[in-house]
Write an enzyme that holds these catalytic residues in place. Sequence first.
Site, short mmCIF file in Angstrom:
data_model
loop_
_atom_site.label_atom_id
_atom_site.label_comp_id
_atom_site.label_asym_id
_atom_site.label_seq_id
_atom_site.Cartn_x
_atom_site.Cartn_y
_atom_site.Cartn_z
N LYS A 127 -38.47 13.89 62.46
CA LYS A 127 -38.42 13.62 63.90
C LYS A 127 -37.08 14.12 64.43
CE LYS A 127 -41.16 11.79 67.06
NZ LYS A 127 -42.63 11.94 67.15
N ASP A 152 -42.67 15.44 72.27
CA ASP A 152 -42.73 13.99 72.32
C ASP A 152 -42.37 13.63 73.75
OD1 ASP A 152 -41.38 11.05 71.67
OD2 ASP A 152 -42.93 11.56 70.23
#
Length: 448
Positions: A129, A169
């Site tokens: 991430k 995201d």
Amino acid sequence: MALKNEYLKGLLERVKQRNRAEDEFIQAVTEVLESLEPVAEKRPDYIESGVFERLVEPERVIIFRVPWMDDKGVTQVNRGFRVQYNSAIGPYKGGCRFHPSVYLGIIKFLGFEQIFKNSLTTLPMGGGKGGADFDPKGKSDAEVMRFCQSFITELGRHIGGNLDVPAGDIGVGAREIGYMFGQYKRIANEFVGVLTGKGIPYGGSLARTEATGYGLCYFTEEMLKANGSSFKGKTVVVSGSGNVAVYATKKATELGAKVIALSDSNGYIYDPEGVDLELVRQLKEVERKRIKEYVTSRPRATYTEGCSGIWTLKCDIALPSATQNEIDKASAEALAKNGCIAVAEGANMPSTPEAIEVYFKNKILYGPAKAANAGGVTVSGLEMSQNSMRYGWSFEEVDGKLQDIMKQIFAACDKAAKEYGLEGNYMAGANIAGFLKVAEAMKAQGCV
């Protein structure tokens, strides 16, 4: 649920000491370790080979500055992150989040969750991430472009099509992905699928925009069917109004439900006649206005300031799709009181531990994020496959593959929960099923 296994209790204490002030990360690790307690009891070889110890520590953490120039010619500096968490079953894979709340703890929590989510998809992807504490809101396209180019100029040396494949995201959509991909291509001097969520003309996958919201509903429908129910005739509340919320609303409606509420960071709308999705999309995607403008065109709808009140609306199914920890104990109790039968998570970790306890206590079906919202990364994985083949599937083909994988994810959660004496606990099932695949790979590859 408090840990009873002495080894896992000691490990969690070490995680807390080593990662102080990273509340979201500690919360995520705690939930997973509690679910894996029966695995630790049954498989002492995972303890002996150090799988648990390695699992809670990222393989690599990259922190860097991101200098960029605003439209006034003033240099601004943000902080960028990439956590390459676990590559046991494939290259690191996970989105990038651009939001002022981003700090290392958030990125580690998201990367940790991504390990299990990616494992559940059945595709060969590890967990990672990234992101930055940059806020795209209120910035011009030129400012966003300059930031993205600076961000990927640094991050680009740490990623690659067979190493680490970032995606979008919160705060990172098609515009941001395009700017980053263009800069990476310029620096690397190659056209390779190093980012997913790309535009269709340059290697993107059809159905990627819809994937998380559609996948959420496919998973939820399987969970409902396994318990003698379905979306048909149900009333649904969805938080958020981004891609996940919009396409969850669309698919839930197609499956026979009525969505009565959506929200943004300022408040929520309630429309007893059912949300007019095209109006929401016009406001949010085209005009870039706040959700409160919805009521000017829908006289029977109401708008309420603040977000938490959305969970006091009477509904059969709740699909939290906004942000982490948006449903606390009080909100969960309100859902239970109003007869909610199922909660499935479109956002990452939107329910607090106390809220989850309320779900179980009231026998509310619960689909955890790492399983229920895996549709996005599933189609990202399919985009990687298409890039490798220099080929593209139709929307129907991708959507069909997505449906099949979401069904497999539910089946894996259900099976693992039953095998470990936790039938109906899909949170534990997701954690166990995702873990076992990664653990076997880690063990087979030795102490690395």
